[in-house]
Design a protein around this motif. Structure first.
Motif, short mmCIF file in Angstrom:
data_model
loop_
_atom_site.label_atom_id
_atom_site.label_comp_id
_atom_site.label_asym_id
_atom_site.label_seq_id
_atom_site.Cartn_x
_atom_site.Cartn_y
_atom_site.Cartn_z
N UNK A 85 0.99 -1.21 -0.10
CA UNK A 85 -0.12 -0.17 -0.07
C UNK A 85 1.23 0.89 -0.35
N UNK A 86 1.13 1.84 -1.10
CA UNK A 86 1.68 3.16 -1.22
C UNK A 86 1.59 4.31 -0.21
N UNK A 87 0.13 4.21 -0.51
CA UNK A 87 0.12 5.93 0.23
C UNK A 87 0.27 5.27 2.18
N UNK A 88 0.43 4.11 2.22
CA UNK A 88 -0.41 3.84 3.81
C UNK A 88 1.82 3.92 4.11
N UNK A 89 2.14 2.90 3.56
CA UNK A 89 3.99 3.65 3.54
C UNK A 89 4.43 5.05 3.52
N UNK A 90 3.55 5.72 2.97
CA UNK A 90 4.20 6.87 2.46
C UNK A 90 5.74 6.96 1.40
N UNK A 91 5.34 6.16 0.24
CA UNK A 91 6.48 6.04 -0.23
C UNK A 91 6.47 7.05 -1.70
N UNK A 92 7.18 7.57 -1.81
CA UNK A 92 6.68 8.80 -3.18
C UNK A 92 6.14 8.28 -4.57
N UNK A 93 5.29 9.44 -5.22
CA UNK A 93 4.74 9.28 -5.79
C UNK A 93 5.45 8.98 -7.40
N UNK A 94 6.84 8.96 -6.93
CA UNK A 94 7.77 9.67 -8.31
C UNK A 94 7.51 7.57 -8.66
N UNK A 95 7.16 7.16 -9.69
CA UNK A 95 6.64 6.34 -10.25
C UNK A 95 8.64 5.52 -10.60
N UNK A 96 8.91 6.55 -11.31
CA UNK A 96 9.93 6.19 -11.87
C UNK A 96 11.31 5.88 -10.70
N UNK A 97 11.62 6.20 -9.44
CA UNK A 97 12.04 5.30 -8.54
C UNK A 97 12.63 4.13 -8.45
N UNK A 98 10.87 3.08 -8.63
CA UNK A 98 11.35 2.01 -8.76
C UNK A 98 10.45 1.38 -9.52
N UNK A 99 10.30 1.41 -10.48
CA UNK A 99 9.19 0.79 -11.90
C UNK A 99 9.60 1.06 -12.98
N UNK A 100 9.67 1.21 -14.42
CA UNK A 100 9.94 1.27 -15.65
C UNK A 100 9.33 1.05 -16.61
N UNK A 101 9.57 1.07 -17.54
CA UNK A 101 7.93 1.82 -18.30
C UNK A 101 7.23 0.28 -19.47
N UNK A 102 7.96 -0.59 -18.57
CA UNK A 102 7.74 -1.93 -19.44
C UNK A 102 5.99 -2.01 -18.64
N UNK A 103 5.23 -3.30 -19.61
CA UNK A 103 3.55 -2.78 -18.72
C UNK A 103 3.67 -3.67 -17.04
N UNK A 104 2.48 -3.48 -16.71
CA UNK A 104 1.68 -3.90 -15.63
C UNK A 104 2.77 -3.30 -14.07
N UNK A 105 3.91 -2.87 -14.19
CA UNK A 105 4.75 -1.99 -13.25
C UNK A 105 5.65 -3.03 -12.95
N UNK A 106 6.09 -4.48 -13.58
CA UNK A 106 6.80 -5.30 -12.84
C UNK A 106 8.19 -4.99 -14.46
#
Length: 203
Positions: free
Chosen positions: A30-51
């Motif tokens: 849960x990104x919101x509950x954990x306070x994970x930044x909403x900078x998606x590129x920090x953890x994800x790539x542009x590959x489909x399904x966030x994986x």
């Protein structure tokens, strides 16, 4: 149209600008509950399904140092695909090691499940053990230097929860000990009675 919907003015130029709803509805973790930044590129790539995804800010939540550094890129080693309610205590992950420890047997000895009381994050060995403050003074007071092996007092192999006070040369004469305790009401010649009256090993 997937992004612009016919309007090419003020189209968002950040990941979250388009994917904030994905961020807000994420549940594992849960990104919101954990306070994970909403900078998606920090953890994800542009590959489909966030994986696949990485988590470079893991140390903000649990520091992967020492022996844990070796599994820093193996999320499944701890999470098994479920990032909700992951244990945040040593024993939460290492209870099996605690239960199977036999030298000494942690369960039989009644050791606390706070692994860091004796171990470090670098590994199970070397380990420290504050016998004096947790159980009985053997590195200080009258018993300091009076023993060489744990088995001299812990006479039942593999069970450090049991101990003997009456097998060493100073206490192995029942008649002599009885004379020394003739003024002690209810005196008994057994280890539990010794410990009950002399929990700090002193007279």
């Amino acid at each position: 149209n997937a992004c612009h919907q016919g309007n090419y003015t003020n189209t968002p130029n950040t990941c979250a600008g388009c994917h904030l709803s994905d961020y807000n509805t994420s549940i594992n973790p849960n990104h919101v509950a954990l306070g994970i930044p909403n900078d998606c590129a920090m953890c994800h790539t542009t590959n489909p399904d966030w994986d696949p995804a990485t988590f470079p800010i893991h140390n903000n939540y649990w520091v992967l140092s020492g022996a844990h550094a070796a599994i820093a890129n193996d999320c499944a080693a701890c999470h098994n695909g479920n990032y909700i309610n992951t244990p945040n205590t040593c024993v939460g992950c290492h209870l099996a090691e605690y239960n199977s420890a036999n030298n000494p047997d942690h369960n039989a000895a009644g050791f606390p499940t706070d692994c860091l009381a004796c171990h470090s994050v670098n590994g199970w060995m070397p380990a420290t053990f504050d016998h004096d403050n947790q159980y009985f003074p053997i590195y200080s007071g009258k018993h300091d230097g009076e023993w060489n092996q744990c088995a001299e007092c812990h006479t039942t192999p593999g069970n450090f929860g049991l101990f003997s006070c009456i097998d060493c040369h100073e206490h192995d004469n029942p008649a002599e000990l009885a004379n020394m305790h003739e003024d002690v009401s209810g005196y008994q010649y057994n280890s539990q009675a010794c410990f009950a009256c002399h929990p700090d090993g002193e007279d």
